[in-house]
Design a protein around this motif. Structure first.
Motif, short mmCIF file in Angstrom:
data_model
loop_
_atom_site.label_atom_id
_atom_site.label_comp_id
_atom_site.label_asym_id
_atom_site.label_seq_id
_atom_site.Cartn_x
_atom_site.Cartn_y
_atom_site.Cartn_z
N TRP A 164 0.84 -1.21 0.00
CA TRP A 164 0.00 0.00 0.00
C TRP A 164 0.87 1.26 0.00
N TRP A 165 1.94 1.21 0.77
CA TRP A 165 2.86 2.36 0.79
C TRP A 165 3.46 2.59 -0.59
N GLY A 166 3.88 1.53 -1.27
CA GLY A 166 4.46 1.68 -2.59
C GLY A 166 3.47 2.24 -3.59
N ALA A 221 1.00 7.60 2.77
CA ALA A 221 2.19 6.75 2.69
C ALA A 221 2.95 6.76 4.01
N ASN A 222 3.00 7.91 4.65
CA ASN A 222 3.67 8.01 5.94
C ASN A 222 2.97 7.16 6.99
N ALA A 223 1.63 7.15 6.96
CA ALA A 223 0.88 6.35 7.94
C ALA A 223 1.13 4.86 7.76
N PHE A 224 1.24 4.40 6.52
CA PHE A 224 1.48 2.98 6.28
C PHE A 224 2.87 2.54 6.72
N LEU A 225 3.79 3.49 6.89
CA LEU A 225 5.12 3.15 7.40
C LEU A 225 5.25 3.47 8.89
N ASN A 226 4.13 3.46 9.59
CA ASN A 226 4.12 3.70 11.03
C ASN A 226 4.70 5.06 11.39
N GLY A 227 4.34 6.07 10.59
CA GLY A 227 4.81 7.41 10.90
C GLY A 227 6.28 7.59 10.62
N SER A 228 6.71 7.25 9.41
CA SER A 228 8.12 7.35 9.07
C SER A 228 8.57 8.81 9.07
N SER A 229 9.64 9.09 9.79
CA SER A 229 10.16 10.45 9.82
C SER A 229 10.79 10.84 8.49
N VAL A 230 11.30 9.85 7.75
CA VAL A 230 11.91 10.13 6.45
C VAL A 230 10.83 10.37 5.40
N ASN A 258 3.04 5.88 -2.83
CA ASN A 258 4.27 6.61 -3.15
C ASN A 258 4.42 6.83 -4.65
N LEU A 259 4.12 5.80 -5.44
CA LEU A 259 4.21 5.95 -6.89
C LEU A 259 3.12 6.90 -7.42
N THR A 260 1.94 6.82 -6.81
CA THR A 260 0.88 7.75 -7.22
C THR A 260 1.27 9.19 -6.89
N PHE A 261 1.98 9.36 -5.77
CA PHE A 261 2.43 10.71 -5.39
C PHE A 261 3.37 11.29 -6.44
N ILE A 262 4.38 10.52 -6.88
CA ILE A 262 5.33 11.07 -7.85
C ILE A 262 4.65 11.34 -9.18
N ALA A 263 3.67 10.48 -9.56
CA ALA A 263 2.94 10.73 -10.80
C ALA A 263 2.12 12.03 -10.68
N GLY A 264 1.46 12.22 -9.53
CA GLY A 264 0.69 13.44 -9.32
C GLY A 264 1.57 14.67 -9.28
#
Length: 408
Positions: A71-73, A112-121, A76-82
Protein backbone atom coordinates in the motif's frame (compact mmCIF):
# COMPACT_ATOMS: atom_id res chain seq x y z
CA UNK A 1 1.76 -10.64 12.87
CA UNK A 2 -1.70 -9.23 12.88
CA UNK A 3 -2.29 -6.74 10.14
CA UNK A 4 -3.56 -3.52 11.69
CA UNK A 5 -5.65 -1.20 9.58
CA UNK A 6 -3.96 2.03 8.69
CA UNK A 7 -5.18 5.01 10.66
CA UNK A 8 -7.79 7.08 8.90
CA UNK A 9 -6.58 10.45 7.84
CA UNK A 10 -8.68 13.54 8.51
CA UNK A 11 -9.69 15.50 5.45
CA UNK A 12 -7.26 18.20 4.44
CA UNK A 13 -9.25 21.42 4.64
CA UNK A 14 -7.98 24.43 2.72
CA UNK A 15 -7.13 27.35 5.04
CA UNK A 16 -8.12 29.83 2.35
CA UNK A 17 -11.63 31.31 2.07
CA UNK A 18 -13.40 31.21 -1.31
CA UNK A 19 -12.68 34.90 -1.88
CA UNK A 20 -8.95 34.23 -1.71
CA UNK A 21 -9.20 31.28 -4.07
CA UNK A 22 -11.26 33.29 -6.51
CA UNK A 23 -8.70 36.07 -6.47
CA UNK A 24 -5.73 33.85 -7.23
CA UNK A 25 -4.18 34.52 -10.59
CA UNK A 26 -2.27 32.17 -12.78
CA UNK A 27 1.39 32.34 -11.73
CA UNK A 28 3.63 34.47 -13.88
CA UNK A 29 4.32 32.17 -16.79
CA UNK A 30 7.76 33.60 -17.44
CA UNK A 31 9.19 33.45 -13.92
CA UNK A 32 7.48 30.14 -13.07
CA UNK A 33 8.53 28.40 -16.28
CA UNK A 34 12.15 29.38 -15.73
CA UNK A 35 12.39 27.57 -12.39
CA UNK A 36 9.99 24.68 -13.10
CA UNK A 37 12.77 22.56 -14.54
CA UNK A 38 14.92 23.06 -11.43
CA UNK A 39 12.01 22.33 -9.08
CA UNK A 40 11.07 19.22 -11.06
CA UNK A 41 14.62 17.83 -11.07
CA UNK A 42 15.17 18.59 -7.38
CA UNK A 43 11.85 17.09 -6.35
CA UNK A 44 12.38 13.89 -8.34
CA UNK A 45 15.85 13.36 -6.87
CA UNK A 46 14.59 14.05 -3.35
CA UNK A 47 11.62 11.71 -3.82
CA UNK A 48 13.93 8.94 -5.07
CA UNK A 49 16.29 9.32 -2.09
CA UNK A 50 13.46 9.36 0.47
CA UNK A 51 11.68 6.41 -1.14
CA UNK A 52 14.84 4.31 -1.37
CA UNK A 53 15.67 4.94 2.28
CA UNK A 54 12.11 4.17 3.37
CA UNK A 55 12.01 0.95 1.35
CA UNK A 56 15.34 -0.35 2.61
CA UNK A 57 15.05 0.69 6.26
CA UNK A 58 11.48 1.09 7.50
CA UNK A 59 9.87 -2.30 6.60
CA UNK A 60 12.77 -4.37 8.02
CA UNK A 61 13.26 -2.21 11.12
CA UNK A 62 9.59 -2.08 12.09
CA UNK A 63 8.76 -5.59 10.74
CA UNK A 64 5.95 -4.26 8.58
CA UNK A 65 3.61 -6.70 6.83
CA UNK A 66 3.94 -7.05 3.07
CA UNK A 67 0.43 -5.71 2.54
CA UNK A 68 1.26 -2.40 4.23
CA UNK A 69 4.47 -2.11 2.26
CA UNK A 70 2.52 -2.68 -0.95
CA UNK A 71 0.00 0.00 0.00
CA UNK A 72 2.86 2.36 0.79
CA UNK A 73 4.46 1.68 -2.59
CA UNK A 74 1.19 2.32 -4.41
CA UNK A 75 0.64 5.62 -2.65
CA UNK A 76 4.27 6.61 -3.15
CA UNK A 77 4.21 5.95 -6.89
CA UNK A 78 0.88 7.75 -7.22
CA UNK A 79 2.43 10.71 -5.39
CA UNK A 80 5.33 11.07 -7.85
CA UNK A 81 2.94 10.73 -10.80
CA UNK A 82 0.69 13.44 -9.32
CA UNK A 83 3.67 15.70 -8.63
CA UNK A 84 4.97 15.43 -12.20
CA UNK A 85 1.47 16.05 -13.55
CA UNK A 86 1.07 19.15 -11.37
CA UNK A 87 4.40 20.59 -12.46
CA UNK A 88 3.56 19.87 -16.09
CA UNK A 89 0.23 21.69 -15.82
CA UNK A 90 1.52 24.56 -13.66
CA UNK A 91 1.19 27.17 -16.43
CA UNK A 92 -1.70 25.50 -18.23
CA UNK A 93 -4.44 24.85 -15.65
CA UNK A 94 -6.27 27.42 -13.51
CA UNK A 95 -5.01 27.85 -9.94
CA UNK A 96 -8.07 26.21 -8.34
CA UNK A 97 -7.47 22.95 -10.23
CA UNK A 98 -3.76 23.04 -9.36
CA UNK A 99 -4.61 23.51 -5.68
CA UNK A 100 -6.74 20.39 -5.92
CA UNK A 101 -3.81 18.40 -7.29
CA UNK A 102 -1.58 19.71 -4.51
CA UNK A 103 -4.16 18.67 -1.90
CA UNK A 104 -4.17 15.16 -3.41
CA UNK A 105 -0.37 15.08 -3.13
CA UNK A 106 -0.56 16.05 0.54
CA UNK A 107 -3.08 13.28 1.26
CA UNK A 108 -0.94 10.72 -0.62
CA UNK A 109 2.23 11.75 1.25
CA UNK A 110 0.50 11.58 4.63
CA UNK A 111 -1.13 8.27 3.73
CA UNK A 112 2.19 6.75 2.69
CA UNK A 113 3.67 8.01 5.94
CA UNK A 114 0.88 6.35 7.94
CA UNK A 115 1.48 2.98 6.28
CA UNK A 116 5.12 3.15 7.40
CA UNK A 117 4.12 3.70 11.03
CA UNK A 118 4.81 7.41 10.90
CA UNK A 119 8.12 7.35 9.07
CA UNK A 120 10.16 10.45 9.82
CA UNK A 121 11.91 10.13 6.45
CA UNK A 122 8.75 9.67 4.38
CA UNK A 123 7.35 12.89 5.88
CA UNK A 124 9.93 14.72 3.76
CA UNK A 125 7.51 14.41 0.82
CA UNK A 126 5.62 17.32 2.37
CA UNK A 127 8.64 19.50 1.59
CA UNK A 128 8.16 18.71 -2.10
CA UNK A 129 4.51 19.76 -1.85
CA UNK A 130 5.53 22.98 -0.09
CA UNK A 131 7.94 23.85 -2.91
CA UNK A 132 5.10 23.54 -5.44
CA UNK A 133 2.78 25.57 -3.23
CA UNK A 134 5.40 28.34 -3.24
CA UNK A 135 5.14 28.48 -7.03
CA UNK A 136 1.40 29.01 -6.93
CA UNK A 137 0.35 30.85 -3.78
CA UNK A 138 1.43 34.13 -2.16
CA UNK A 139 3.76 33.69 0.78
CA UNK A 140 1.24 34.10 3.61
CA UNK A 141 -1.22 31.69 1.96
CA UNK A 142 1.59 29.19 1.38
CA UNK A 143 2.37 29.36 5.11
CA UNK A 144 -1.28 28.54 5.82
CA UNK A 145 -1.01 25.49 3.58
CA UNK A 146 2.16 24.39 5.37
CA UNK A 147 0.41 24.80 8.73
CA UNK A 148 -2.52 22.58 7.68
CA UNK A 149 -0.45 19.72 6.30
CA UNK A 150 2.04 19.97 9.20
CA UNK A 151 -0.83 19.73 11.69
CA UNK A 152 -2.08 16.63 9.89
CA UNK A 153 1.45 15.18 9.97
CA UNK A 154 1.57 15.77 13.73
CA UNK A 155 -1.71 13.85 14.10
CA UNK A 156 -0.26 10.91 12.12
CA UNK A 157 2.96 10.87 14.16
CA UNK A 158 1.06 11.03 17.46
CA UNK A 159 -0.74 7.80 16.54
CA UNK A 160 2.58 5.95 16.34
CA UNK A 161 5.14 7.88 18.41
CA UNK A 162 5.59 9.32 21.83
CA UNK A 163 4.25 12.83 22.18
CA UNK A 164 7.64 14.51 22.55
CA UNK A 165 9.18 12.84 19.49
CA UNK A 166 6.10 13.55 17.36
CA UNK A 167 6.14 17.23 18.25
CA UNK A 168 9.89 17.49 17.65
CA UNK A 169 9.78 15.97 14.16
CA UNK A 170 6.58 17.79 13.15
CA UNK A 171 7.95 21.20 14.09
CA UNK A 172 11.24 20.36 12.39
CA UNK A 173 9.45 19.63 9.14
CA UNK A 174 7.59 22.92 9.46
CA UNK A 175 10.97 24.68 9.25
CA UNK A 176 12.01 22.67 6.19
CA UNK A 177 8.71 23.40 4.43
CA UNK A 178 8.95 27.12 5.15
CA UNK A 179 12.50 27.05 3.81
CA UNK A 180 11.28 25.40 0.59
CA UNK A 181 8.51 27.99 0.15
CA UNK A 182 10.89 30.86 0.86
CA UNK A 183 13.52 29.56 -1.57
CA UNK A 184 11.02 29.20 -4.40
CA UNK A 185 9.46 32.63 -3.78
CA UNK A 186 12.91 34.23 -3.62
CA UNK A 187 13.92 32.61 -6.90
CA UNK A 188 10.75 33.88 -8.57
CA UNK A 189 11.35 37.42 -7.29
CA UNK A 190 14.93 37.31 -8.57
CA UNK A 191 13.80 36.17 -12.01
CA UNK A 192 11.12 38.88 -12.20
CA UNK A 193 13.62 41.53 -11.10
CA UNK A 194 16.16 40.35 -13.66
CA UNK A 195 13.58 40.46 -16.44
CA UNK A 196 12.33 43.87 -15.35
CA UNK A 197 15.92 45.11 -15.40
CA UNK A 198 16.38 43.70 -18.89
CA UNK A 199 13.26 45.53 -20.03
CA UNK A 200 14.55 48.77 -18.51
CA UNK A 201 17.87 48.30 -20.31
CA UNK A 202 16.02 47.80 -23.59
CA UNK A 203 14.00 50.94 -22.96
CA UNK A 204 17.14 52.93 -22.17
CA UNK A 205 18.81 51.68 -25.34
CA UNK A 206 15.76 52.60 -27.39
CA UNK A 207 15.60 56.04 -25.76
CA UNK A 208 19.30 56.58 -26.41
CA UNK A 209 18.78 55.66 -30.06
CA UNK A 210 15.89 58.13 -30.28
CA UNK A 211 17.94 60.90 -28.68
CA UNK A 212 20.89 60.18 -30.92
CA UNK A 213 18.70 60.24 -34.03
CA UNK A 214 16.98 63.44 -32.90
CA UNK A 215 20.39 65.04 -32.26
CA UNK A 216 21.65 64.06 -35.70
CA UNK A 217 18.44 65.34 -37.25
CA UNK A 218 18.82 68.70 -35.46
CA UNK A 219 22.44 68.98 -36.58
CA UNK A 220 21.55 68.25 -40.20
CA UNK A 221 18.72 70.77 -40.12
CA UNK A 222 21.02 73.40 -38.60
CA UNK A 223 23.70 72.81 -41.23
CA UNK A 224 21.14 72.88 -44.03
CA UNK A 225 19.71 76.17 -42.76
CA UNK A 226 23.18 77.70 -42.53
CA UNK A 227 24.02 76.59 -46.06
CA UNK A 228 20.76 77.94 -47.39
CA UNK A 229 20.82 81.25 -45.48
CA UNK A 230 24.51 82.11 -45.84
CA UNK A 231 25.88 80.55 -49.03
CA UNK A 232 22.58 80.76 -50.84
CA UNK A 233 22.14 84.42 -49.98
CA UNK A 234 25.67 85.40 -51.03
CA UNK A 235 25.61 83.32 -54.20
CA UNK A 236 22.32 84.92 -55.20
CA UNK A 237 23.84 88.37 -54.64
CA UNK A 238 26.95 87.39 -56.57
CA UNK A 239 24.84 86.25 -59.50
CA UNK A 240 22.90 89.51 -59.55
CA UNK A 241 26.10 91.58 -59.54
CA UNK A 242 27.59 89.48 -62.33
CA UNK A 243 24.43 89.95 -64.34
CA UNK A 244 24.66 93.74 -63.91
CA UNK A 245 28.34 93.66 -64.82
CA UNK A 246 27.60 91.71 -67.98
CA UNK A 247 25.11 94.40 -69.10
CA UNK A 248 27.47 97.30 -68.32
CA UNK A 249 30.55 95.87 -69.97
CA UNK A 250 31.03 96.57 -73.67
CA UNK A 251 31.73 93.77 -76.06
CA UNK A 252 35.19 92.62 -75.01
CA UNK A 253 37.02 89.45 -73.91
CA UNK A 254 36.22 90.37 -70.23
CA UNK A 255 32.49 90.07 -70.89
CA UNK A 256 32.96 86.41 -71.80
CA UNK A 257 34.62 85.72 -68.46
CA UNK A 258 31.81 87.54 -66.64
CA UNK A 259 29.22 85.29 -68.34
CA UNK A 260 31.32 82.28 -67.35
CA UNK A 261 31.48 83.45 -63.73
CA UNK A 262 27.71 84.04 -63.79
CA UNK A 263 27.15 80.47 -64.94
CA UNK A 264 29.46 79.11 -62.22
CA UNK A 265 27.59 81.12 -59.56
CA UNK A 266 24.25 79.76 -60.75
CA UNK A 267 25.65 76.23 -60.74
CA UNK A 268 27.00 76.70 -57.22
CA UNK A 269 23.61 78.00 -56.07
CA UNK A 270 21.92 74.94 -57.57
CA UNK A 271 24.44 72.63 -55.87
CA UNK A 272 23.82 74.30 -52.50
CA UNK A 273 20.06 73.88 -52.90
CA UNK A 274 20.53 70.22 -53.89
CA UNK A 275 22.76 69.62 -50.84
CA UNK A 276 20.24 71.31 -48.52
CA UNK A 277 17.38 69.26 -49.96
CA UNK A 278 19.41 66.06 -49.61
CA UNK A 279 20.27 66.77 -45.97
CA UNK A 280 16.60 67.37 -45.16
CA UNK A 281 15.59 64.15 -46.92
CA UNK A 282 18.25 62.18 -45.02
CA UNK A 283 16.76 63.34 -41.72
CA UNK A 284 13.43 61.67 -42.49
CA UNK A 285 12.51 58.23 -41.17
CA UNK A 286 11.59 55.63 -43.80
CA UNK A 287 8.87 54.22 -41.57
CA UNK A 288 7.42 51.54 -43.91
CA UNK A 289 10.86 50.14 -44.77
CA UNK A 290 12.05 50.01 -41.15
CA UNK A 291 8.74 48.55 -39.93
CA UNK A 292 9.00 45.66 -42.39
CA UNK A 293 12.62 45.16 -41.29
CA UNK A 294 11.47 44.89 -37.67
CA UNK A 295 8.80 42.36 -38.64
CA UNK A 296 11.35 40.18 -40.41
CA UNK A 297 13.55 40.11 -37.30
CA UNK A 298 10.98 38.36 -35.09
CA UNK A 299 9.75 34.78 -34.83
CA UNK A 300 6.14 35.95 -34.97
CA UNK A 301 4.04 36.06 -38.10
CA UNK A 302 3.43 39.80 -38.52
CA UNK A 303 0.69 41.14 -40.79
CA UNK A 304 1.30 44.80 -41.73
CA UNK A 305 -1.28 47.12 -43.28
CA UNK A 306 -0.01 50.54 -44.46
CA UNK A 307 -1.46 53.25 -46.71
CA UNK A 308 0.38 53.31 -50.06
CA UNK A 309 1.21 57.01 -49.67
CA UNK A 310 2.38 56.88 -46.05
CA UNK A 311 5.22 59.33 -45.36
CA UNK A 312 6.50 60.62 -42.01
CA UNK A 313 8.53 63.82 -42.36
CA UNK A 314 9.30 64.03 -38.64
CA UNK A 315 11.94 61.41 -37.70
CA UNK A 316 11.04 61.58 -34.00
CA UNK A 317 7.43 60.64 -34.74
CA UNK A 318 8.56 57.79 -36.97
CA UNK A 319 11.02 56.49 -34.40
CA UNK A 320 8.42 56.57 -31.63
CA UNK A 321 5.98 54.57 -33.75
CA UNK A 322 8.74 52.12 -34.65
CA UNK A 323 9.63 51.63 -30.98
CA UNK A 324 5.96 51.11 -30.19
CA UNK A 325 5.72 48.45 -32.91
CA UNK A 326 8.89 46.82 -31.59
CA UNK A 327 7.51 46.73 -28.04
CA UNK A 328 4.22 45.30 -29.31
CA UNK A 329 5.99 42.44 -31.07
CA UNK A 330 8.23 41.80 -28.05
CA UNK A 331 5.29 41.66 -25.63
CA UNK A 332 3.29 39.44 -27.98
CA UNK A 333 6.08 36.88 -28.13
CA UNK A 334 7.26 37.09 -24.50
CA UNK A 335 4.13 37.72 -22.45
CA UNK A 336 1.01 37.21 -24.59
CA UNK A 337 2.12 33.78 -25.92
CA UNK A 338 0.95 34.80 -29.39
CA UNK A 339 2.02 33.42 -32.76
CA UNK A 340 0.61 36.17 -34.98
CA UNK A 341 0.39 39.97 -34.74
CA UNK A 342 -1.59 42.36 -36.91
CA UNK A 343 -0.29 45.95 -37.32
CA UNK A 344 -2.45 48.57 -39.00
CA UNK A 345 -1.24 52.17 -39.54
CA UNK A 346 -3.84 54.70 -40.72
CA UNK A 347 -4.32 58.46 -41.01
CA UNK A 348 -7.03 59.79 -38.66
CA UNK A 349 -7.46 63.50 -39.24
CA UNK A 350 -4.38 65.32 -38.00
CA UNK A 351 -3.07 62.18 -36.30
CA UNK A 352 -1.59 58.85 -37.23
CA UNK A 353 -2.80 55.68 -35.50
CA UNK A 354 -1.00 52.40 -34.97
CA UNK A 355 -3.51 49.65 -34.17
CA UNK A 356 -2.29 46.20 -33.16
CA UNK A 357 -3.76 42.95 -31.90
CA UNK A 358 -2.49 39.41 -31.47
CA UNK A 359 -3.90 35.88 -31.30
CA UNK A 360 -2.86 35.24 -27.70
CA UNK A 361 -5.26 34.05 -24.97
CA UNK A 362 -5.49 37.48 -23.32
CA UNK A 363 -5.38 38.12 -19.58
CA UNK A 364 -7.96 38.88 -16.90
CA UNK A 365 -6.09 41.89 -15.49
CA UNK A 366 -3.55 43.90 -17.46
CA UNK A 367 -0.58 45.34 -15.57
CA UNK A 368 1.56 48.05 -17.13
CA UNK A 369 5.19 47.02 -16.87
CA UNK A 370 8.27 48.91 -17.95
CA UNK A 371 7.61 48.30 -21.65
CA UNK A 372 4.02 49.54 -21.80
CA UNK A 373 4.75 52.37 -19.37
CA UNK A 374 7.69 53.53 -21.49
CA UNK A 375 5.54 53.34 -24.63
CA UNK A 376 2.83 55.46 -23.04
CA UNK A 377 5.38 58.01 -21.79
CA UNK A 378 6.90 58.36 -25.28
CA UNK A 379 3.50 58.90 -26.85
CA UNK A 380 2.29 61.33 -24.22
CA UNK A 381 5.56 63.27 -24.52
CA UNK A 382 4.61 64.03 -28.14
CA UNK A 383 0.95 64.72 -27.35
CA UNK A 384 -0.24 61.21 -28.18
CA UNK A 385 -2.29 58.57 -26.36
CA UNK A 386 -2.17 54.84 -25.71
CA UNK A 387 -5.21 52.59 -25.29
CA UNK A 388 -4.77 48.92 -24.38
CA UNK A 389 -7.56 46.37 -24.05
CA UNK A 390 -7.30 42.67 -23.34
CA UNK A 391 -10.62 40.81 -23.27
CA UNK A 392 -10.06 37.22 -22.05
CA UNK A 393 -9.66 34.79 -24.91
CA UNK A 394 -9.35 37.53 -27.55
CA UNK A 395 -5.72 38.58 -27.26
CA UNK A 396 -4.37 42.07 -26.62
CA UNK A 397 -5.63 45.05 -28.62
CA UNK A 398 -3.55 48.24 -28.61
CA UNK A 399 -4.06 51.64 -30.24
CA UNK A 400 -1.26 54.24 -30.27
CA UNK A 401 -2.18 57.71 -31.56
CA UNK A 402 0.24 60.55 -32.41
CA UNK A 403 -0.45 64.03 -33.82
CA UNK A 404 1.56 64.47 -36.98
CA UNK A 405 1.47 67.20 -39.59
CA UNK A 406 3.77 65.61 -42.10
CA UNK A 407 1.70 62.59 -43.04
CA UNK A 408 0.83 62.57 -46.70
Amino acid sequence: MTVLPAPALPPVISPFPPTVLAGLRQPGAGATAEILRTVRLTNVITWAALSLHSLLVEPARDHLPLREVQWWGTLNLTFIAGMLLTLHLMNRWPPRALLGLLAVQSVLALGANAFLNGSSVQAGLLILVAAQVGLLLPFRHALGWVAVQSGTLLWVLLTHWHNLDAWAFATGYVCFQVLAVTSVRTAMREIRARRALGTVVEELQATRALLSEASRHAERLQISRELHDLLGHHLTGLGMHLQVAAHLLPDSPARTHVHTAQGVAQQLLGDVRTAVRGMRDMSRCDFPLELHALAQGTNLRVHISLPPDLRLDCPVTGRVLLRCAQEIMTNAARHAHATQVWLDVQRAGASVQLRAHDDGPGVNALRFGCGLSGMRERLEGLGGTLDVRTPPGQGVTLCATLPVGGLA
